[in-house]
Design an enzyme around this catalytic site. Structure first.
Site, short mmCIF file in Angstrom:
data_model
loop_
_atom_site.label_atom_id
_atom_site.label_comp_id
_atom_site.label_asym_id
_atom_site.label_seq_id
_atom_site.Cartn_x
_atom_site.Cartn_y
_atom_site.Cartn_z
N ASN A 33 -5.11 2.84 -12.93
CA ASN A 33 -4.23 1.71 -12.63
C ASN A 33 -3.02 2.30 -12.64
O ASN A 33 -2.72 3.18 -13.61
CB ASN A 33 -4.40 0.61 -13.32
CG ASN A 33 -3.45 -0.73 -12.87
OD1 ASN A 33 -3.35 -0.92 -11.68
ND2 ASN A 33 -2.88 -1.47 -13.77
N GLN A 75 9.46 2.39 -7.64
CA GLN A 75 8.34 2.81 -6.71
C GLN A 75 8.30 4.19 -6.24
O GLN A 75 7.36 5.07 -6.33
CB GLN A 75 8.38 2.05 -5.46
CG GLN A 75 7.69 0.58 -5.72
CD GLN A 75 6.73 0.38 -4.93
OE1 GLN A 75 7.11 0.46 -3.48
NE2 GLN A 75 5.48 0.11 -5.17
N GLY A 87 0.78 -1.32 0.05
CA GLY A 87 0.06 -0.04 0.12
C GLY A 87 0.79 1.24 0.05
O GLY A 87 0.36 2.41 0.34
N GLU A 112 -9.16 -4.96 -21.65
CA GLU A 112 -7.85 -5.80 -22.01
C GLU A 112 -6.52 -5.34 -20.89
O GLU A 112 -6.61 -4.08 -20.56
CB GLU A 112 -7.35 -5.25 -23.45
CG GLU A 112 -6.43 -6.12 -23.86
CD GLU A 112 -5.77 -5.57 -25.12
OE1 GLU A 112 -4.82 -6.17 -25.47
OE2 GLU A 112 -6.27 -4.87 -25.71
N LEU A 113 -6.11 -6.18 -20.18
CA LEU A 113 -5.25 -6.12 -19.08
C LEU A 113 -4.00 -5.15 -19.49
O LEU A 113 -3.48 -5.39 -20.56
CB LEU A 113 -4.55 -7.20 -18.74
CG LEU A 113 -4.01 -7.33 -17.42
CD1 LEU A 113 -4.98 -7.16 -16.23
CD2 LEU A 113 -3.20 -8.74 -17.03
N HIS A 124 0.98 0.70 -13.09
CA HIS A 124 1.78 -0.39 -13.61
C HIS A 124 3.37 -0.25 -13.84
O HIS A 124 3.75 0.76 -14.26
CB HIS A 124 1.31 -1.06 -15.12
CG HIS A 124 2.02 -2.15 -15.49
ND1 HIS A 124 1.27 -3.62 -15.23
CD2 HIS A 124 2.75 -2.57 -16.49
CE1 HIS A 124 2.18 -4.40 -15.66
NE2 HIS A 124 2.95 -3.76 -16.61
N MET A 180 -4.03 -6.92 -6.84
CA MET A 180 -3.77 -8.28 -7.84
C MET A 180 -4.65 -9.12 -8.16
O MET A 180 -4.56 -10.17 -8.16
CB MET A 180 -2.58 -8.83 -6.89
CG MET A 180 -1.36 -8.12 -6.51
SD MET A 180 -0.48 -7.25 -7.94
CE MET A 180 0.27 -8.71 -8.57
N ARG A 181 -5.69 -8.28 -8.65
CA ARG A 181 -6.98 -9.28 -9.09
C ARG A 181 -7.59 -8.65 -10.38
O ARG A 181 -7.62 -7.56 -10.27
CB ARG A 181 -7.90 -9.25 -7.97
CG ARG A 181 -8.76 -10.62 -7.79
CD ARG A 181 -9.40 -10.79 -6.42
NE ARG A 181 -8.54 -11.39 -5.71
CZ ARG A 181 -8.17 -12.64 -5.49
NH1 ARG A 181 -8.72 -13.46 -6.58
NH2 ARG A 181 -7.47 -12.94 -4.65
N ILE A 182 -7.76 -9.70 -11.25
CA ILE A 182 -8.30 -9.31 -12.34
C ILE A 182 -9.70 -8.77 -12.19
O ILE A 182 -10.72 -9.66 -11.82
CB ILE A 182 -8.25 -10.31 -13.56
CG1 ILE A 182 -6.75 -10.27 -14.03
CG2 ILE A 182 -8.94 -9.82 -14.89
CD1 ILE A 182 -6.28 -11.23 -14.91
C1 GRF Z 1 3.39 -1.15 -7.54
O1 GRF Z 1 4.74 -1.57 -7.96
C2 GRF Z 1 2.39 -1.19 -8.55
O2 GRF Z 1 2.90 -0.72 -9.97
C3 GRF Z 1 1.80 -2.43 -8.81
O3 GRF Z 1 1.84 -3.12 -7.64
C4 GRF Z 1 2.98 -2.29 -6.73
C5 GRF Z 1 2.21 -1.94 -5.63
O4 GRF Z 1 2.83 -1.37 -4.54
N1 GRF Z 1 0.81 -2.49 -9.68
P1 GRF Z 1 2.23 -0.81 -3.16
O5 GRF Z 1 1.50 -1.74 -2.40
O6 GRF Z 1 1.69 0.51 -3.70
O7 GRF Z 1 3.40 -0.59 -2.35
#
Ligand code: GRF
Length: 216
Positions: free
Chosen positions: A110, A174, A15, A146-147, A112, A93-95
């Protein structure tokens, strides 16, 4: 209504992006209010961190729903109860099912950890190293069915250095995420960023190329 946009953040893990967004909202850098943090993982570290900040939190567990569509429906019900007008995926982490994505289309962002369209999916840092890419980074985009393929808003970009590992890349990416995600959400909350007919618009102009933030 206090004139600020209620938004929700969905997480599965640490988070850190959620915390960056909460801090930006608290500092007034986002004209928005983090209305609720939702996790599909009851023990997500980010959930505990959100509670410590006094934020509203909720858990929606996939196992308690018949299928992906029912899970998405439960999420939408909760989000609407909380008045969310923007849904921000931050390490969720879920589609999400097509019905959910369509319902929130244009109000669903989102982040990525790659320079999309390069390296959709998982293990991006490893794949960047394996491919010998000179550059890496992160992307904020509107979510479509589309992902990892929706209209791109902003990218944080860095140079891959000799000796970089998955860990060093992850840490630097990050840092950039924590800059670009609050910026994008801030644009949306202030009405600068919008979705129009499948196109990301910034100040009423189509974003032909993403905004780029280069690492210092
Ligand atoms: C991040 O690197 C983001 O790009 C990916 O998942 C990670 C989440 O990190 N989708 P956090 O939980 O916000 O520290």
């Amino acid at each position: 209504m206090d004139g600020t946009l209620p938004f929700a953040v969905l997480i599965s893990g640490r988070g850190s992006n959620m915390l960056a967004l909460a801090a930006a909202a608290a500092q007034g850098l986002i004209q928005g209010r983090l209305a609720i943090v939702i996790s599909d993982q009851p023990h997500a570290a980010g959930l505990a961190a959100a509670r410590r900040l006094g934020l509203a939190t909720a858990i929606v567990e996939p196992a308690q729903h018949a299928d992906r569509a029912a899970f998405g429906h439960a999420l939408t019900t909760l989000l609407e109860q909380q008045g969310a007008e923007l849904v921000v995926l931050a390490g969720f982490m879920r589609i999400l099912d097509a019905g959910f994505v369509r319902h929130w289309q244009g109000r669903l962002l989102n982040i990525h950890p790659s320079l999309l369209p390069a390296h959709r999916g998982l293990h991006t840092h490893r794949r960047v190293l394996e491919a010998g890419d000179p550059r890496h980074g992160c992307t904020v985009h509107f979510v479509t069915e589309e992902l990892d393929a929706g209209p791109i808003v902003i990218q944080g970009r860095l140079a891959v250095k000799a000796g970089d590992t998955e860990e060093t890349l992850s840490a630097r990416v990050q840092q950039l995420e924590h800059i670009i995600y609050p910026r994008a959400v801030g644009w949306f909350a202030a009405g600068h960023l919008a979705w129009k007919d499948g196109v990301a618009m910034l100040d009423n102009r189509p974003l032909a190329t993403p905004v780029i933030e280069d690492a210092q």
